[in-house]
Design a protein around this motif. Structure first.
Motif, PDB file in Angstrom:
ATOM      1  N   THR A 119      24.077   8.922  76.490  1.00 34.77           N
ATOM      2  CA  THR A 119      24.361   9.526  75.189  1.00 34.77           C
ATOM      3  C   THR A 119      24.686   8.424  74.199  1.00 34.77           C
ATOM      4  N   VAL A 120      24.376   8.705  72.951  1.00 35.82           N
ATOM      5  CA  VAL A 120      24.761   7.822  71.857  1.00 35.82           C
ATOM      6  C   VAL A 120      25.432   8.689  70.803  1.00 35.82           C
ATOM      7  N   VAL A 121      26.672   8.358  70.467  1.00 41.54           N
ATOM      8  CA  VAL A 121      27.421   9.134  69.472  1.00 41.54           C
ATOM      9  C   VAL A 121      27.558   8.338  68.186  1.00 41.54           C
ATOM     10  N   GLY A 122      27.636   9.070  67.071  1.00 43.85           N
ATOM     11  CA  GLY A 122      27.945   8.448  65.799  1.00 43.85           C
ATOM     12  C   GLY A 122      29.440   8.293  65.639  1.00 43.85           C
ATOM     13  N   ASP A 123      29.863   7.689  64.543  1.00 40.81           N
ATOM     14  CA  ASP A 123      31.300   7.615  64.289  1.00 40.81           C
ATOM     15  C   ASP A 123      31.743   8.879  63.567  1.00 40.81           C
ATOM     16  N   CYS A 124      33.048   9.009  63.365  1.00 40.24           N
ATOM     17  CA  CYS A 124      33.586  10.246  62.809  1.00 40.24           C
ATOM     18  C   CYS A 124      33.172  10.468  61.364  1.00 40.24           C
ATOM     19  N   GLU A 125      32.665   9.426  60.717  1.00 41.85           N
ATOM     20  CA  GLU A 125      32.191   9.559  59.354  1.00 41.85           C
ATOM     21  C   GLU A 125      30.722   9.970  59.297  1.00 41.85           C
ATOM     22  N   SER A 126      30.036  10.020  60.443  1.00 42.65           N
ATOM     23  CA  SER A 126      28.609  10.319  60.455  1.00 42.65           C
ATOM     24  C   SER A 126      28.359  11.749  60.012  1.00 42.65           C
ATOM     25  N   ASP A 127      27.160  11.992  59.482  1.00 41.05           N
ATOM     26  CA  ASP A 127      26.750  13.348  59.171  1.00 41.05           C
ATOM     27  C   ASP A 127      25.471  13.662  59.938  1.00 41.05           C
ATOM     28  N   SER A 160      17.716  -1.415  86.878  1.00 47.13           N
ATOM     29  CA  SER A 160      17.950  -2.561  85.999  1.00 47.13           C
ATOM     30  C   SER A 160      18.018  -2.071  84.564  1.00 47.13           C
ATOM     31  N   GLY A 161      18.648  -2.856  83.709  1.00 48.90           N
ATOM     32  CA  GLY A 161      18.718  -2.534  82.293  1.00 48.90           C
ATOM     33  C   GLY A 161      19.948  -1.762  81.860  1.00 48.90           C
ATOM     34  N   VAL A 162      20.836  -1.438  82.797  1.00 50.52           N
ATOM     35  CA  VAL A 162      22.020  -0.660  82.445  1.00 50.52           C
ATOM     36  C   VAL A 162      22.914  -1.409  81.465  1.00 50.52           C
ATOM     37  N   GLU A 163      22.920  -2.746  81.566  1.00 53.59           N
ATOM     38  CA  GLU A 163      23.787  -3.551  80.695  1.00 53.59           C
ATOM     39  C   GLU A 163      23.487  -3.295  79.227  1.00 53.59           C
ATOM     40  N   ALA A 164      22.230  -3.017  78.903  1.00 58.97           N
ATOM     41  CA  ALA A 164      21.874  -2.754  77.507  1.00 58.97           C
ATOM     42  C   ALA A 164      22.570  -1.507  76.990  1.00 58.97           C
ATOM     43  N   VAL A 165      22.685  -0.487  77.854  1.00 59.35           N
ATOM     44  CA  VAL A 165      23.378   0.742  77.457  1.00 59.35           C
ATOM     45  C   VAL A 165      24.871   0.472  77.311  1.00 59.35           C
ATOM     46  N   LEU A 166      25.448  -0.172  78.316  1.00 60.82           N
ATOM     47  CA  LEU A 166      26.892  -0.410  78.308  1.00 60.82           C
ATOM     48  C   LEU A 166      27.307  -1.344  77.187  1.00 60.82           C
ATOM     49  N   GLY A 167      26.401  -2.184  76.720  1.00 63.14           N
ATOM     50  CA  GLY A 167      26.726  -3.125  75.653  1.00 63.14           C
ATOM     51  C   GLY A 167      26.528  -2.577  74.257  1.00 63.14           C
ATOM     52  N   HIS A 168      26.080  -1.334  74.156  1.00 66.32           N
ATOM     53  CA  HIS A 168      25.796  -0.739  72.849  1.00 66.32           C
ATOM     54  C   HIS A 168      26.977   0.126  72.415  1.00 66.32           C
ATOM     55  N   ALA A 169      27.524  -0.146  71.246  1.00 72.02           N
ATOM     56  CA  ALA A 169      28.655   0.643  70.744  1.00 72.02           C
ATOM     57  C   ALA A 169      28.250   2.102  70.587  1.00 72.02           C
ATOM     58  N   GLY A 170      29.068   2.987  71.146  1.00 71.19           N
ATOM     59  CA  GLY A 170      28.802   4.413  71.029  1.00 71.19           C
ATOM     60  C   GLY A 170      27.923   4.981  72.125  1.00 71.19           C
ATOM     61  N   ALA A 171      27.422   4.141  73.033  1.00 70.93           N
ATOM     62  CA  ALA A 171      26.545   4.617  74.100  1.00 70.93           C
ATOM     63  C   ALA A 171      27.328   4.790  75.399  1.00 70.93           C
ATOM     64  N   SER A 172      26.949   5.802  76.178  1.00 71.91           N
ATOM     65  CA  SER A 172      27.557   6.055  77.486  1.00 71.91           C
ATOM     66  C   SER A 172      26.452   6.287  78.511  1.00 71.91           C
ATOM     67  N   TYR A 173      26.705   5.871  79.735  1.00 68.42           N
ATOM     68  CA  TYR A 173      25.709   5.913  80.812  1.00 68.42           C
ATOM     69  C   TYR A 173      26.220   6.801  81.936  1.00 68.42           C
ATOM     70  N   HIS A 174      25.354   7.685  82.417  1.00 64.63           N
ATOM     71  CA  HIS A 174      25.700   8.576  83.519  1.00 64.63           C
ATOM     72  C   HIS A 174      24.654   8.447  84.623  1.00 64.63           C
ATOM     73  N   TRP A 175      25.084   7.992  85.776  1.00 60.21           N
ATOM     74  CA  TRP A 175      24.226   7.801  86.939  1.00 60.21           C
ATOM     75  C   TRP A 175      24.468   8.946  87.903  1.00 60.21           C
ATOM     76  N   TYR A 176      23.403   9.549  88.445  1.00 59.06           N
ATOM     77  CA  TYR A 176      23.527  10.737  89.267  1.00 59.06           C
ATOM     78  C   TYR A 176      23.654  10.448  90.763  1.00 59.06           C
TER      79      TYR A 176
END
Length: 391
Positions: free
Chosen positions: A362-370, A331-347
């Protein structure tokens, strides 16, 4: 070789699963060998051979169906791989001799030290007296490690004072199922941070991914922050040490190189994995080429891909949060999928038990991030991980 080459992989866990996902766009098919029927890699690989990792007959079956052989677990038998590879004329990468060296942590450390690669002080421990001698030499605390077979916190035991000695030896024995494989005592490193570099050896050269910062708890990796929150000079020193490691090893493929950064910026090698590594999972979304694609490219003799970072990125392991082994209810996968920049990997594991690796995000920044923005990404990754449960 056919137009669609086949890569035979000893091991069909989550690493095999992600190798198969990365191989398909390259036109490479996977057949995996694993003792667990319907292993995590099975749904995405072309086929699975059910057999033990060191079952020579099963490895021969794998070689008969493959143009190349590799492994995603150190429990593969280097002698079997070498014999079967030669018998069937199938290239085996990384080289079985490299696997043999890395399987035994003491042999690995000796090879690194002899090559001038910086490592913590260490010595062999075959009995209680050896451990006491190491403690006398290094002082408390020391890290006691099983020479073979330890993983995910099993086989690494800190010895903080005299009262820990017997329990540590017993824990090492349990971690290796009572096998008399010996241990290694290592001087405890007062590190500033734990870091790692994913390196690759190809047919025509080497490549390294950016330095990642690893956060462990209970000796299990929890998060990787990229780029590591350190200065450029230290990151360059880590890259140089990783390059020295790659120069020492034989055979194409990806190597996970775990390192310690000391408070004064020195870099020491902790351990090496001759395969894709948990700390490199961020590369799937965070780098131009994932570590899994890079491994497939390398072992099949194709050009290595670019290792540049797309943006700052954080990966977080999703671990079993139950008290005993049971069927999985996620449960709770929807929170990951609903977050901009987040990706979910199930094994794809059907059972969960305490601290078992069930997936990662994973959570990635945008291309302007430092690099300074990684603190925010780390906070988001931890918050999202807390939303996902397996019970």
């Amino acid at each position: 070789m056919s137009d669609t080459p086949t890569l035979g992989v000893v091991g069909g866990g989550q690493l095999g699963r992600m190798l198969a996902e990365a191989a398909a766009p390259l036109g490479v098919e996977l057949v995996v060998l694993d003792p667990t029927p319907d292993c995590p890699a099975a749904p995405v690989a072309r086929d699975q051979i059910v057999g033990d990792f060191d079952d020579e007959a099963a490895v021969r079956d794998l070689a008969e169906r493959a143009d190349y052989l590799t492994f995603e677990i150190e429990l593969a038998d280097p002698d079997v791989l070498a014999r079967v590879g030669e018998q069937f004329g199938v290239p085996v990468h990384p080289d079985p001799e490299t696997l043999r060296t890395i399987q035994d942590k003491l042999v690995q450390k000796r090879a690194l030290a002899e090559a001038g690669v910086p490592v913590p002080e260490f010595r062999a421990v075959d009995d209680r007296a050896d451990l006491l001698d190491a403690i006398e030499s290094f002082g408390f605390p020391v890290m006691l490690k099983a020479r073979e077979g330890g993983y995910d916190g099993r086989g690494n035991v800190p010895v903080r004072d005299e009262t820990d000695v017997d329990d540590a030896l017993a824990e090492i024995s349990a971690a290796t199922d009572g096998d008399d494989v010996g241990a290694m005592a290592e001087q405890f490193v007062e590190f500033e941070r734990e870091v790692s570099i994913i390196g690759a050896k190809g047919e025509d050269g080497t490549a390294t991914f950016p330095l990642g910062e690893n956060v462990h708890r209970e000796e299990i990796l929890r998060e990787t922050v990229v780029p590591a929150r350190t200065d450029e000079a230290t990151a360059e020193r880590a890259r140089e040490v990783a390059q020295d490691v790659l120069d020492l090893l034989d055979g194409r493929g990806v190597y996970g190189i775990e390192l310690f950064e000391s408070p004064d910026g020195d870099i020491l090698v902790n351990e090496i994995a001759p395969r894709p590594h948990n700390s490199g999972h961020y590369t799937i979304e965070g780098a131009l080429t994932s570590q899994f694609e890079q491994h497939v490219r390398a072992v099949t003799g194709r050009p290595l891909g670019a290792t540049d970072l797309r943006s700052p990125v954080v990966s977080a392991n999703l671990l079993g949060d139950v008290e005993e082994r049971q069927s999985v209810e996620i449960s709770g996968v929807e929170a990951v999928l609903g977050h901009a920049g987040a990706s979910y990997h199930w094994y794809g594991k059907r059972e969960v038990y305490p601290l078992r690796k069930m997936g990662h995000l994973t959570v990635v920044g945008d291309c302007e991030s430092d690099a300074e923005s990684t603190g925010d990404l780390l906070r988001d990754a931890r918050d999202l991980r807390d939303e996902v449960t397996f019970r």
